[in-house]
Design a protein around this motif. Structure first.
Motif, PDB file in Angstrom:
ATOM      1  N   GLY A  32      53.757  17.495  43.593  1.00 39.92           N
ATOM      2  CA  GLY A  32      52.401  17.975  43.365  1.00 39.92           C
ATOM      3  C   GLY A  32      51.922  18.878  44.483  1.00 39.92           C
ATOM      4  N   ILE A  33      52.322  18.549  45.707  1.00 40.33           N
ATOM      5  CA  ILE A  33      51.976  19.404  46.849  1.00 40.33           C
ATOM      6  C   ILE A  33      52.545  20.806  46.661  1.00 40.33           C
ATOM      7  CG2 ILE A  33      52.430  19.797  49.312  1.00 40.33           C
ATOM      8  CD1 ILE A  33      50.254  17.785  48.847  1.00 40.33           C
ATOM      9  N   VAL A  34      53.771  20.884  46.181  1.00 35.15           N
ATOM     10  CA  VAL A  34      54.395  22.190  45.940  1.00 35.15           C
ATOM     11  C   VAL A  34      53.562  22.994  44.947  1.00 35.15           C
ATOM     12  CG1 VAL A  34      56.408  23.377  44.995  1.00 35.15           C
ATOM     13  CG2 VAL A  34      56.712  21.390  46.489  1.00 35.15           C
ATOM     14  N   VAL A  35      53.165  22.352  43.848  1.00 38.76           N
ATOM     15  CA  VAL A  35      52.397  23.042  42.811  1.00 38.76           C
ATOM     16  C   VAL A  35      51.043  23.514  43.357  1.00 38.76           C
ATOM     17  CG1 VAL A  35      51.269  22.792  40.569  1.00 38.76           C
ATOM     18  CG2 VAL A  35      53.550  21.811  40.950  1.00 38.76           C
ATOM     19  N   VAL A  36      50.371  22.647  44.112  1.00 43.48           N
ATOM     20  CA  VAL A  36      49.062  23.002  44.675  1.00 43.48           C
ATOM     21  C   VAL A  36      49.178  24.189  45.625  1.00 43.48           C
ATOM     22  CG1 VAL A  36      47.214  22.227  46.205  1.00 43.48           C
ATOM     23  CG2 VAL A  36      48.056  20.724  44.397  1.00 43.48           C
ATOM     24  N   LEU A  37      50.166  24.133  46.518  1.00 41.80           N
ATOM     25  CA  LEU A  37      50.358  25.225  47.480  1.00 41.80           C
ATOM     26  C   LEU A  37      50.698  26.534  46.792  1.00 41.80           C
ATOM     27  CD1 LEU A  37      52.408  23.387  50.268  1.00 41.80           C
ATOM     28  CD2 LEU A  37      50.072  24.253  50.461  1.00 41.80           C
ATOM     29  N   ALA A  38      51.378  26.455  45.656  1.00 37.34           N
ATOM     30  CA  ALA A  38      51.807  27.670  44.966  1.00 37.34           C
ATOM     31  C   ALA A  38      50.718  28.280  44.088  1.00 37.34           C
ATOM     32  CB  ALA A  38      53.042  27.371  44.112  1.00 37.34           C
ATOM     33  N   VAL A  39      49.909  27.422  43.439  1.00 45.43           N
ATOM     34  CA  VAL A  39      48.976  27.905  42.424  1.00 45.43           C
ATOM     35  C   VAL A  39      47.564  28.141  42.959  1.00 45.43           C
ATOM     36  CG1 VAL A  39      47.878  27.355  40.216  1.00 45.43           C
ATOM     37  CG2 VAL A  39      50.301  26.825  40.579  1.00 45.43           C
ATOM     38  N   VAL A  40      47.045  27.198  43.749  1.00 49.94           N
ATOM     39  CA  VAL A  40      45.653  27.286  44.187  1.00 49.94           C
ATOM     40  C   VAL A  40      45.341  28.589  44.934  1.00 49.94           C
ATOM     41  CG1 VAL A  40      43.911  26.238  45.687  1.00 49.94           C
ATOM     42  CG2 VAL A  40      45.296  24.793  44.187  1.00 49.94           C
ATOM     43  N   PRO A  41      46.185  29.061  45.884  1.00 50.11           N
ATOM     44  CA  PRO A  41      45.863  30.321  46.577  1.00 50.11           C
ATOM     45  C   PRO A  41      45.730  31.507  45.624  1.00 50.11           C
ATOM     46  CG  PRO A  41      47.573  29.140  47.739  1.00 50.11           C
ATOM     47  CD  PRO A  41      47.394  28.433  46.438  1.00 50.11           C
ATOM     48  N   LEU A  42      46.537  31.541  44.560  1.00 54.82           N
ATOM     49  CA  LEU A  42      46.430  32.640  43.595  1.00 54.82           C
ATOM     50  C   LEU A  42      45.096  32.574  42.850  1.00 54.82           C
ATOM     51  CD1 LEU A  42      50.033  32.735  42.054  1.00 54.82           C
ATOM     52  CD2 LEU A  42      49.093  34.116  43.918  1.00 54.82           C
ATOM     53  N   VAL A  43      44.663  31.369  42.529  1.00 51.29           N
ATOM     54  CA  VAL A  43      43.376  31.202  41.851  1.00 51.29           C
ATOM     55  C   VAL A  43      42.232  31.628  42.770  1.00 51.29           C
ATOM     56  CG1 VAL A  43      41.799  29.535  40.803  1.00 51.29           C
ATOM     57  CG2 VAL A  43      44.266  29.351  40.392  1.00 51.29           C
ATOM     58  N   LEU A  44      42.313  31.203  44.041  1.00 52.94           N
ATOM     59  CA  LEU A  44      41.270  31.581  44.996  1.00 52.94           C
ATOM     60  C   LEU A  44      41.242  33.091  45.226  1.00 52.94           C
ATOM     61  CD1 LEU A  44      41.628  28.738  47.661  1.00 52.94           C
ATOM     62  CD2 LEU A  44      39.871  28.975  45.898  1.00 52.94           C
ATOM     63  N   ALA A  45      42.434  33.694  45.318  1.00 55.72           N
ATOM     64  CA  ALA A  45      42.500  35.140  45.520  1.00 55.72           C
ATOM     65  C   ALA A  45      41.867  35.881  44.353  1.00 55.72           C
ATOM     66  CB  ALA A  45      43.951  35.570  45.699  1.00 55.72           C
ATOM     67  N   LYS A  46      42.121  35.402  43.146  1.00 55.72           N
ATOM     68  CA  LYS A  46      41.525  36.044  41.968  1.00 55.72           C
ATOM     69  C   LYS A  46      40.011  35.949  41.995  1.00 55.72           C
ATOM     70  CE  LYS A  46      41.831  36.243  36.942  1.00 55.72           C
ATOM     71  NZ  LYS A  46      42.469  35.679  35.718  1.00 55.72           N
ATOM     72  N   ARG A  47      39.508  34.807  42.461  1.00 53.60           N
ATOM     73  CA  ARG A  47      38.054  34.649  42.567  1.00 53.60           C
ATOM     74  C   ARG A  47      37.488  35.589  43.626  1.00 53.60           C
ATOM     75  NH1 ARG A  47      35.560  30.285  40.307  1.00 53.60           N
ATOM     76  NH2 ARG A  47      33.962  30.337  41.944  1.00 53.60           N
ATOM     77  N   MET A  48      38.240  35.807  44.714  1.00 52.59           N
ATOM     78  CA  MET A  48      37.786  36.730  45.757  1.00 52.59           C
ATOM     79  C   MET A  48      37.661  38.149  45.216  1.00 52.59           C
ATOM     80  SD  MET A  48      39.975  35.492  49.083  1.00 52.59           S
ATOM     81  CE  MET A  48      40.012  33.774  49.583  1.00 52.59           C
ATOM     82  N   PHE A  49      38.513  38.516  44.267  1.00 52.94           N
ATOM     83  CA  PHE A  49      38.439  39.848  43.677  1.00 52.94           C
ATOM     84  C   PHE A  49      37.088  40.080  43.004  1.00 52.94           C
ATOM     85  CE2 PHE A  49      43.313  39.828  42.904  1.00 52.94           C
ATOM     86  CZ  PHE A  49      43.511  40.118  44.231  1.00 52.94           C
ATOM     87  N   LYS A  50      36.562  39.023  42.381  1.00 49.64           N
ATOM     88  CA  LYS A  50      35.365  39.169  41.553  1.00 49.64           C
ATOM     89  C   LYS A  50      34.071  38.878  42.291  1.00 49.64           C
ATOM     90  CE  LYS A  50      37.816  37.795  37.316  1.00 49.64           C
ATOM     91  NZ  LYS A  50      37.844  36.834  36.181  1.00 49.64           N
ATOM     92  N   SER A  51      34.147  38.175  43.403  1.00 45.30           N
ATOM     93  CA  SER A  51      32.914  37.690  44.026  1.00 45.30           C
ATOM     94  C   SER A  51      32.755  38.159  45.463  1.00 45.30           C
ATOM     95  CB  SER A  51      32.880  36.152  43.981  1.00 45.30           C
ATOM     96  OG  SER A  51      34.013  35.609  44.648  1.00 45.30           O
ATOM     97  N   GLY A  52      33.051  39.429  45.711  1.00 48.10           N
ATOM     98  CA  GLY A  52      32.860  39.949  47.055  1.00 48.10           C
ATOM     99  C   GLY A  52      31.397  39.894  47.456  1.00 48.10           C
ATOM    100  N   ALA A  53      31.120  39.348  48.628  1.00 43.69           N
ATOM    101  CA  ALA A  53      29.728  39.187  49.067  1.00 43.69           C
ATOM    102  C   ALA A  53      29.039  40.537  49.240  1.00 43.69           C
ATOM    103  CB  ALA A  53      29.689  38.395  50.371  1.00 43.69           C
ATOM    104  N   ASP A  54      29.812  41.570  49.580  1.00 45.61           N
ATOM    105  CA  ASP A  54      29.208  42.884  49.804  1.00 45.61           C
ATOM    106  C   ASP A  54      29.092  43.707  48.531  1.00 45.61           C
ATOM    107  OD1 ASP A  54      31.878  43.412  49.356  1.00 45.61           O
ATOM    108  OD2 ASP A  54      32.279  44.190  51.368  1.00 45.61           O
ATOM    109  N   GLY A  55      29.605  43.201  47.417  1.00 44.16           N
ATOM    110  CA  GLY A  55      29.502  43.916  46.157  1.00 44.16           C
ATOM    111  C   GLY A  55      30.410  45.118  46.037  1.00 44.16           C
ATOM    112  N   ILE A  56      31.350  45.294  46.966  1.00 47.00           N
ATOM    113  CA  ILE A  56      32.262  46.441  46.951  1.00 47.00           C
ATOM    114  C   ILE A  56      33.563  46.043  46.269  1.00 47.00           C
ATOM    115  CG2 ILE A  56      33.511  48.116  48.369  1.00 47.00           C
ATOM    116  CD1 ILE A  56      31.408  47.717  50.527  1.00 47.00           C
TER     117      ILE A  56
END
Length: 282
Positions: free
Chosen positions: A64-88
């Motif tokens: 489960g640790i392997v799956v979390v380490l592999a998948v969660v960062p990609l999900v977080l990165a995708k969220r960063m694409f859409k929710s930039g605090a500066d709106g850029i």
């Protein structure tokens, strides 16, 4: 987008795609390997095996640790694409690419290494090599993407909307005193200009549409402070060239090379109003 900027973006986009492909591929390999290992050990899992032959839940936990380490960062990165605090748009922020490459690369590299530990029996040097390669590929690809955009001569992308960060001359340097050029404004950030660092940076925003004149001249004894730090100290101008920016309400001096003036002028022109040139009469 001019032809020059377009060619730079094509190169940068190729590197960004390599980084994204590698991270996704590393995540898929880690998850598939973990799932295959669980399937192989299915008969020994707690809810399948007889009571006297059951293994501890360590198998599930480690996989489960392997799956979390592999998948969660990609999900977080995708969220960063859409929710930039500066709106850029993230595609306009070369420094953000490097951050993402390092962020996702670290987790995917660790996922690969942990996967080799819990799924396969390989020598330690293979595991270390996987860790290094897993981190290096996305990080270097993101760095090369940034370099494709901000390579010299930097003035070529002054008339684009890519976010540029230029360091200012200060006693300590280290890039903590800088000006960020976005599509519609400048953000001055100063922390070390008065000798020793303040606890936090002092910032000032200038709308490009408000700039009326820009020029380059040498510093003068009577110029006074060019910035006010967060702790109240004023920062004196160092010797050498300075960039003078005049707006409708005030004048801002920056200890920087003449190139900065051309970048700001080109970026302001992108917004429909190119500032007049201030002639140095010293």
């Amino acid at each position: 987008m001019s032809d020059v900027v377009g060619r730079r973006w094509v190169r940068a986009r190729s590197w960004l795609r390599l980084a994204a492909f590698w991270c996704v591929a590393a995540a898929v390999v880690s998850v598939v390997a973990a799932a295959a290992s669980v399937a192989t050990n299915w008969s020994s899992l707690p809810w399948v095996a007889p009571l006297d032959t059951r293994e501890t839940p360590d198998v599930l936990f480690s996989h489960g640790i392997v799956v979390v380490l592999a998948v969660v960062p990609l999900v977080l990165a995708k969220r960063m694409f859409k929710s930039g605090a500066d709106g850029i748009d993230w595609r306009l922020k070369p420094d953000f690419w490097v951050f993402l490459g390092i962020f996702v690369g670290v987790f995917e590299a660790v996922a690969l290494m942990v996967m080799t530990v819990v799924v396969t029996d390989v020598p330690w040097w293979v595991r270390v090599s996987g860790l290094i390669i897993g981190f290096s590929v996305p990080t270097l690809a993101a760095f090369m993407a940034r370099r494709a955009i901000v390579a010299e001569p930097l003035r070529e992308i002054g008339g684009s909307e890519f976010v540029l960060v230029k360091g200012l001359r200060s006693p300590q340097g280290d890039g903590e005193d800088s000006v960020k050029i976005t599509g519609d404004s400048l953000r001055l950030s100063v922390r070390t200009a008065a000798g020793h660092p303040a606890n936090r940076p002092s910032t000032k925003d200038i709308k490009l549409a408000d700039i009326t004149e820009i020029g380059v001249r040498t510093s003068r004894p009577g110029d006074g402070s060019w910035a006010r730090l967060a702790d109240g100290r004023g920062a004196s101008l160092p010797e050498g060239d300075i960039v003078e920016i005049r707006t409708r309400t005030d004048t801002q001096l920056l200890p920087a090379d003449p190139e900065l003036a051309e970048l700001i002028r080109a970026r302001a022109a992108l917004n429909g109003s190119e500032p007049a040139r201030i002639e140095d009469r010293t």
